[in-house]
Design a protein around this motif. Structure first.
Motif, PDB file in Angstrom:
ATOM      1  N   THR A  40       6.124 -16.890 -25.372  1.00 39.77           N
ATOM      2  CA  THR A  40       5.036 -16.566 -24.449  1.00 39.77           C
ATOM      3  C   THR A  40       3.939 -15.837 -25.227  1.00 39.77           C
ATOM      4  O   THR A  40       4.163 -15.333 -26.325  1.00 39.77           O
ATOM      5  N   GLY A  41       2.761 -15.784 -24.625  1.00 40.20           N
ATOM      6  CA  GLY A  41       1.668 -14.994 -25.176  1.00 40.20           C
ATOM      7  C   GLY A  41       1.175 -15.441 -26.540  1.00 40.20           C
ATOM      8  O   GLY A  41       0.678 -14.608 -27.315  1.00 40.20           O
ATOM      9  N   PHE A  42       1.282 -16.733 -26.853  1.00 42.87           N
ATOM     10  CA  PHE A  42       0.845 -17.200 -28.170  1.00 42.87           C
ATOM     11  C   PHE A  42      -0.669 -17.018 -28.314  1.00 42.87           C
ATOM     12  O   PHE A  42      -1.444 -17.482 -27.476  1.00 42.87           O
ATOM     13  N   ARG A  43      -1.079 -16.335 -29.370  1.00 43.64           N
ATOM     14  CA  ARG A  43      -2.489 -16.102 -29.665  1.00 43.64           C
ATOM     15  C   ARG A  43      -2.726 -16.348 -31.149  1.00 43.64           C
ATOM     16  O   ARG A  43      -1.828 -16.141 -31.981  1.00 43.64           O
ATOM     17  N   VAL A  44      -3.935 -16.771 -31.484  1.00 42.06           N
ATOM     18  CA  VAL A  44      -4.341 -16.968 -32.868  1.00 42.06           C
ATOM     19  C   VAL A  44      -5.650 -16.221 -33.068  1.00 42.06           C
ATOM     20  O   VAL A  44      -6.550 -16.287 -32.222  1.00 42.06           O
ATOM     21  N   SER A  45      -5.751 -15.496 -34.170  1.00 40.52           N
ATOM     22  CA  SER A  45      -6.985 -14.790 -34.488  1.00 40.52           C
ATOM     23  C   SER A  45      -7.192 -14.814 -35.994  1.00 40.52           C
ATOM     24  O   SER A  45      -6.330 -15.262 -36.756  1.00 40.52           O
ATOM     25  N   VAL A  46      -8.347 -14.335 -36.403  1.00 44.07           N
ATOM     26  CA  VAL A  46      -8.669 -14.189 -37.818  1.00 44.07           C
ATOM     27  C   VAL A  46      -8.913 -12.715 -38.082  1.00 44.07           C
ATOM     28  O   VAL A  46      -9.680 -12.065 -37.355  1.00 44.07           O
ATOM     29  N   ASP A  47      -8.243 -12.179 -39.088  1.00 39.31           N
ATOM     30  CA  ASP A  47      -8.400 -10.770 -39.448  1.00 39.31           C
ATOM     31  C   ASP A  47      -8.725 -10.687 -40.935  1.00 39.31           C
ATOM     32  O   ASP A  47      -7.861 -10.956 -41.769  1.00 39.31           O
ATOM     33  N   HIS A  48      -9.968 -10.335 -41.250  1.00 42.06           N
ATOM     34  CA  HIS A  48     -10.418 -10.243 -42.640  1.00 42.06           C
ATOM     35  C   HIS A  48     -10.110 -11.518 -43.424  1.00 42.06           C
ATOM     36  O   HIS A  48      -9.572 -11.479 -44.526  1.00 42.06           O
ATOM     37  N   GLY A  49     -10.416 -12.654 -42.804  1.00 41.02           N
ATOM     38  CA  GLY A  49     -10.267 -13.939 -43.469  1.00 41.02           C
ATOM     39  C   GLY A  49      -8.870 -14.523 -43.424  1.00 41.02           C
ATOM     40  O   GLY A  49      -8.648 -15.624 -43.934  1.00 41.02           O
TER      41      GLY A  49
END
Length: 197
Positions: free
Chosen positions: A110-119
């Protein structure tokens, strides 16, 4: 005449070469953190964060451009889930929770998220247990690794695995070398965490 130890070493190398094991090595590098979610002395889920090394081939996933920093939009997240996450279900998302040496099953993440953090690409998600496990009644351990060693998982800092939720005050997570579950055809011994209360 060669020393018997040298002969054994050469034979071992030859066997590895024939089996193709020597050519295998990590192609993806991930630093992880895990929050063991508990109710009292029962583990109910594992909340995970995977930080990929720079150079994750997003083109293979089918996403043209990523933000410099911050979360991906819903459409991009859905593409990642379909192309580069859901297929890991058969491998239990490389998450291994054992009770008395027996592997426990997770439900759908559950709660699958994708982000970019400092490349760097970052996944976050929660793996609920199909059946919560009481660590007072069982010897419980958690490890995050790929048996094939195609993906190399390393803890993201000294406190990469923590206890959270409404855990009993006595609950702890302590690192150990998991000799019971060697990976990469037995060549690599992974690190794991003993969960106890």
């Amino acid at each position: 005449m060669l020393n018997p130890r040298v002969i054994r070493l050469l034979l071992s190398i030859a066997i590895l070469l024939v089996s193709g094991t020597v050519v295998a090595h990590p192609h993806v590098w991930i630093r992880f953190a895990a929050r063991v979610q508990m109710q009292g002395t029962r583990v109910i889920s594992i909340a995970e964060m995977w930080r990929f090394s720079e150079g994750f081939p997003v083109q293979l996933v089918g996403v043209d451009a990523l933000p410099d920093n911050g979360p991906l939009d819903a459409k991009q997240t859905a593409i990642f889930r379909e192309q580069a996450f859901s297929s890991l279900a058969g491998a239990q998302y490389f998450s291994h929770l054992f009770a008395d040496g027996q592997a426990l099953d997770f439900g759908d993440p559950t709660g699958f998220r994708v982000s970019v953090d400092h490349g760097k690409l970052v996944y976050t998600f929660v793996l609920p247990l199909k059946m919560p496990i009481d660590v007072k009644a069982h010897k419980v351990s958690l490890g995050i690794w790929d048996d094939s060693f195609f993906v190399d998982y390393e803890p993201d800092g000294a406190n990469a695995v923590t206890i959270e939720g409404h855990a009993a005050a006595t609950c702890t997570a302590k690192p150990f070398t998991d000799h019971a579950h060697p990976i990469f055809n037995g060549i690599v011994v992974p690190q794991a965490m003993a969960i106890s209360c």
